[in-house]
Design a protein around this motif. Structure first.
Motif, PDB file in Angstrom:
ATOM      1  N   MET A  90       0.844  -1.202   0.000  1.00 30.70           N
ATOM      2  CA  MET A  90       0.000   0.000   0.000  1.00 30.70           C
ATOM      3  C   MET A  90       0.883   1.256   0.000  1.00 30.70           C
ATOM      4  O   MET A  90       1.803   1.370   0.810  1.00 30.70           O
ATOM      5  N   ASN A  91       0.624   2.201  -0.956  1.00 27.05           N
ATOM      6  CA  ASN A  91       1.426   3.411  -0.939  1.00 27.05           C
ATOM      7  C   ASN A  91       1.013   4.293   0.242  1.00 27.05           C
ATOM      8  O   ASN A  91      -0.055   4.144   0.825  1.00 27.05           O
ATOM      9  N   PHE A  92       1.891   5.228   0.593  1.00 27.63           N
ATOM     10  CA  PHE A  92       1.725   5.960   1.843  1.00 27.63           C
ATOM     11  C   PHE A  92       0.489   6.858   1.835  1.00 27.63           C
ATOM     12  O   PHE A  92      -0.203   6.978   2.858  1.00 27.63           O
ATOM     13  N   LEU A  93       0.202   7.512   0.715  1.00 25.96           N
ATOM     14  CA  LEU A  93      -0.978   8.378   0.683  1.00 25.96           C
ATOM     15  C   LEU A  93      -2.267   7.574   0.788  1.00 25.96           C
ATOM     16  O   LEU A  93      -3.233   8.027   1.412  1.00 25.96           O
ATOM     17  N   LEU A  94      -2.277   6.380   0.220  1.00 28.74           N
ATOM     18  CA  LEU A  94      -3.447   5.513   0.368  1.00 28.74           C
ATOM     19  C   LEU A  94      -3.600   5.082   1.829  1.00 28.74           C
ATOM     20  O   LEU A  94      -4.716   5.007   2.352  1.00 28.74           O
ATOM     21  N   LYS A  95      -2.475   4.821   2.471  1.00 22.90           N
ATOM     22  CA  LYS A  95      -2.507   4.475   3.895  1.00 22.90           C
ATOM     23  C   LYS A  95      -3.110   5.615   4.709  1.00 22.90           C
ATOM     24  O   LYS A  95      -3.910   5.394   5.620  1.00 22.90           O
ATOM     25  N   LEU A  96      -2.721   6.853   4.376  1.00 24.74           N
ATOM     26  CA  LEU A  96      -3.286   8.024   5.058  1.00 24.74           C
ATOM     27  C   LEU A  96      -4.798   8.106   4.837  1.00 24.74           C
ATOM     28  O   LEU A  96      -5.564   8.366   5.767  1.00 24.74           O
ATOM     29  N   LYS A  97      -5.210   7.881   3.596  1.00 29.50           N
ATOM     30  CA  LYS A  97      -6.632   8.004   3.256  1.00 29.50           C
ATOM     31  C   LYS A  97      -7.488   6.973   3.977  1.00 29.50           C
ATOM     32  O   LYS A  97      -8.670   7.215   4.255  1.00 29.50           O
ATOM     33  N   THR A  98      -6.906   5.815   4.270  1.00 35.68           N
ATOM     34  CA  THR A  98      -7.697   4.722   4.839  1.00 35.68           C
ATOM     35  C   THR A  98      -7.561   4.603   6.355  1.00 35.68           C
ATOM     36  O   THR A  98      -8.062   3.650   6.951  1.00 35.68           O
ATOM     37  N   LEU A  99      -6.882   5.546   6.976  1.00 38.14           N
ATOM     38  CA  LEU A  99      -6.769   5.523   8.437  1.00 38.14           C
ATOM     39  C   LEU A  99      -8.153   5.656   9.065  1.00 38.14           C
ATOM     40  O   LEU A  99      -8.989   6.453   8.629  1.00 38.14           O
ATOM     41  N   SER A 100      -8.388   4.893  10.117  1.00 38.11           N
ATOM     42  CA  SER A 100      -9.681   4.955  10.804  1.00 38.11           C
ATOM     43  C   SER A 100      -9.500   5.497  12.213  1.00 38.11           C
ATOM     44  O   SER A 100      -8.368   5.658  12.696  1.00 38.11           O
ATOM     45  N   SER A 101     -10.623   5.784  12.853  1.00 41.03           N
ATOM     46  CA  SER A 101     -10.635   6.275  14.240  1.00 41.03           C
ATOM     47  C   SER A 101      -9.831   7.564  14.417  1.00 41.03           C
ATOM     48  O   SER A 101      -9.100   7.738  15.390  1.00 41.03           O
TER      49      SER A 101
ATOM     50  N   SER B 145      -9.542  16.904  14.371  1.00 39.97           N
ATOM     51  CA  SER B 145      -8.305  17.642  14.070  1.00 39.97           C
ATOM     52  C   SER B 145      -7.317  16.761  13.317  1.00 39.97           C
ATOM     53  O   SER B 145      -6.589  17.237  12.419  1.00 39.97           O
ATOM     54  N   GLU B 146      -7.260  15.477  13.655  1.00 37.65           N
ATOM     55  CA  GLU B 146      -6.365  14.568  12.935  1.00 37.65           C
ATOM     56  C   GLU B 146      -6.815  14.422  11.485  1.00 37.65           C
ATOM     57  O   GLU B 146      -5.982  14.374  10.569  1.00 37.65           O
ATOM     58  N   ASN B 147      -8.099  14.391  11.256  1.00 41.50           N
ATOM     59  CA  ASN B 147      -8.605  14.305   9.880  1.00 41.50           C
ATOM     60  C   ASN B 147      -8.286  15.564   9.087  1.00 41.50           C
ATOM     61  O   ASN B 147      -7.964  15.497   7.895  1.00 41.50           O
ATOM     62  N   VAL B 148      -8.370  16.724   9.750  1.00 39.34           N
ATOM     63  CA  VAL B 148      -7.985  17.986   9.098  1.00 39.34           C
ATOM     64  C   VAL B 148      -6.526  17.919   8.667  1.00 39.34           C
ATOM     65  O   VAL B 148      -6.159  18.324   7.557  1.00 39.34           O
ATOM     66  N   LEU B 149      -5.673  17.400   9.554  1.00 38.49           N
ATOM     67  CA  LEU B 149      -4.249  17.287   9.236  1.00 38.49           C
ATOM     68  C   LEU B 149      -4.018  16.328   8.075  1.00 38.49           C
ATOM     69  O   LEU B 149      -3.222  16.617   7.171  1.00 38.49           O
TER      70      LEU B 149
ATOM     71  N   GLN C 126      -6.057  15.615   5.636  1.00 38.07           N
ATOM     72  CA  GLN C 126      -6.498  16.260   4.397  1.00 38.07           C
ATOM     73  C   GLN C 126      -5.468  17.284   3.914  1.00 38.07           C
ATOM     74  O   GLN C 126      -5.246  17.431   2.708  1.00 38.07           O
ATOM     75  N   PHE C 127      -4.843  17.986   4.854  1.00 37.36           N
ATOM     76  CA  PHE C 127      -3.808  18.957   4.484  1.00 37.36           C
ATOM     77  C   PHE C 127      -2.615  18.242   3.850  1.00 37.36           C
ATOM     78  O   PHE C 127      -2.083  18.682   2.820  1.00 37.36           O
ATOM     79  N   ILE C 128      -2.186  17.124   4.462  1.00 33.97           N
ATOM     80  CA  ILE C 128      -1.046  16.371   3.933  1.00 33.97           C
ATOM     81  C   ILE C 128      -1.372  15.816   2.553  1.00 33.97           C
ATOM     82  O   ILE C 128      -0.542  15.881   1.635  1.00 33.97           O
TER      83      ILE C 128
ATOM     84  N   ASN D 216       1.936   8.668  15.530  1.00 34.74           N
ATOM     85  CA  ASN D 216       1.846   7.414  16.293  1.00 34.74           C
ATOM     86  C   ASN D 216       0.869   6.436  15.652  1.00 34.74           C
ATOM     87  O   ASN D 216       1.117   5.229  15.604  1.00 34.74           O
ATOM     88  N   LYS D 217      -0.243   6.948  15.141  1.00 35.72           N
ATOM     89  CA  LYS D 217      -1.225   6.073  14.497  1.00 35.72           C
ATOM     90  C   LYS D 217      -0.694   5.482  13.197  1.00 35.72           C
ATOM     91  O   LYS D 217      -1.168   4.449  12.730  1.00 35.72           O
ATOM     92  N   LEU D 218       0.304   6.152  12.615  1.00 33.61           N
ATOM     93  CA  LEU D 218       0.943   5.647  11.404  1.00 33.61           C
ATOM     94  C   LEU D 218       2.109   4.710  11.718  1.00 33.61           C
ATOM     95  O   LEU D 218       2.775   4.215  10.812  1.00 33.61           O
ATOM     96  N   ASN D 219       2.357   4.499  13.032  1.00 31.09           N
ATOM     97  CA  ASN D 219       3.470   3.650  13.485  1.00 31.09           C
ATOM     98  C   ASN D 219       4.825   4.164  13.012  1.00 31.09           C
ATOM     99  O   ASN D 219       5.713   3.388  12.628  1.00 31.09           O
ATOM    100  N   LEU D 220       4.971   5.485  13.038  1.00 32.01           N
ATOM    101  CA  LEU D 220       6.228   6.124  12.683  1.00 32.01           C
ATOM    102  C   LEU D 220       6.881   6.689  13.942  1.00 32.01           C
ATOM    103  O   LEU D 220       6.218   6.901  14.959  1.00 32.01           O
ATOM    104  N   ASP D 221       8.192   6.927  13.866  1.00 31.60           N
ATOM    105  CA  ASP D 221       8.937   7.382  15.047  1.00 31.60           C
ATOM    106  C   ASP D 221       8.900   8.892  15.246  1.00 31.60           C
ATOM    107  O   ASP D 221       9.143   9.382  16.335  1.00 31.60           O
ATOM    108  N   GLY D 222       8.621   9.634  14.183  1.00 31.53           N
ATOM    109  CA  GLY D 222       8.618  11.085  14.321  1.00 31.53           C
ATOM    110  C   GLY D 222       8.299  11.762  13.002  1.00 31.53           C
ATOM    111  O   GLY D 222       8.047  11.103  11.982  1.00 31.53           O
ATOM    112  N   LEU D 223       8.308  13.092  13.016  1.00 25.41           N
ATOM    113  CA  LEU D 223       7.974  13.846  11.808  1.00 25.41           C
ATOM    114  C   LEU D 223       8.956  13.559  10.688  1.00 25.41           C
ATOM    115  O   LEU D 223       8.587  13.536   9.509  1.00 25.41           O
TER     116      LEU D 223
END
Length: 283
Positions: A1-12, A16-20, A22-24, A55-62
């Motif tokens: 899965m490409n990263f932008l698709l992963k962002l689009k399919t994030l749940s819960s 404010s997280e959804n606003v972020l 959409q910006f990304i 954290n929800k993306l299981n990444l260590d930082g920005l």
């Protein structure tokens, strides 16, 4: 899965997280150049929201988020973002070479800022201030950056040593005291003599500032403070260490400026007085 698709399919996600998200999704090519504060302001969310999403993306930082965006953009756009490891191609013009290296430096500086906390800078400045003598332990090309830092500090009257060979490094460590500050520079702790140096310095109760990368095994060592390299660059698969060198130079310059700023007027006067002693006809 490409990263932008992963962002689009994030749940819960929170509002404010959804606003972020959409910006990304709308401007991934802009996000890779933004600091946490700039990203928060541009997307109208809090910095804590950014790190909750990370954290929800299981990444260590920005920085890891930016790396994922760069990978996506390189794979899915006709004008790829700069590859830190291979910033030029055989088809690049001289102008392209200059501009691409500029991008490497800009991304590296921003990554170095993102990787370190302001509290680390404050603590490191205090360690420099309290140390009577500063000893820098490093190898290879990093010695040149250590020597430049030594020169900068010498101009304002602070003693810095840069022992170069193994024997001199061990001797310097053996001569250290609690009034010394040891700055150990190693990207991933590969120096064969580093464990021995740690043992000697700790036995002498010497203060230690470790400059290393975020995945370095040396981070397990008990030290007084740390500064982290940008970790954008692959250790082996690259044209040269453009990013790592820039990151180390930036860290050393931050240390110098933070120390200089403790007594700004005095240090300015000290430099000018010594210039006049060396070159009376210039002033």
């Amino acid at each position: 899965m490409n990263f932008l698709l992963k962002l689009k399919t994030l749940s819960s996600l929170t509002t404010s997280e959804n606003v972020l998200v959409q910006f990304i999704l709308a401007a991934p090519e802009k996000v890779i150049y933004l600091s946490p504060k700039e990203l928060a302001e541009a997307s109208f969310v809090s910095i804590s929201t950014i790190y909750r999403l990370i954290n929800k993306l299981n990444l260590d930082g920005l920085n890891d988020l930016k790396l994922e965006l760069v990978k996506y953009l390189n794979a899915h756009t006709s004008d790829p973002i700069i590859d830190i490891n291979y910033p030029i191609s055989s088809e690049d013009t001289n102008f392209s070479v200059m501009k691409n290296l500029q991008l490497v430096y800009e991304q590296t500086v921003q990554s170095t800022i993102d990787t370190n906390e302001i509290e680390s800078l404050m603590l490191n400045r205090t360690l420099l201030q309290k140390a009577e003598i500063i000893d820098i332990y490093t190898t290879s090309a990093n010695i040149f950056f250590a020597e430049n830092f030594k020169f900068q500090m010498q101009e304002i009257g602070k003693t810095v040593n840069v022992p170069k060979d193994n024997y001199t490094q061990h001797l310097t460590a053996a001569n250290s005291t609690p009034k010394h500050l040891a700055i150990i520079v190693s990207f991933e702790g590969r120096g064969a003599n580093i464990p021995e140096l740690f043992t000697i310095l700790k036995r002498n109760k010497c203060k230690i500032l470790l400059i290393t990368s975020k995945n370095s095994p040396l981070l397990k060592e008990p030290v007084d403070s740390t500064f982290l390299f940008s970790s954008l660059e692959n250790h082996y698969h690259k044209i040269s260490s453009f990013s790592t060198r820039m990151s180390l130079m930036y860290l050393f310059d931050i240390l110098y400026l933070s120390y200089f700023n403790i007594d700004y007027e005095k240090n300015i006067a000290y430099k000018l007085a010594n210039y006049q002693k060396m070159n009376p006809h210039l002033i």
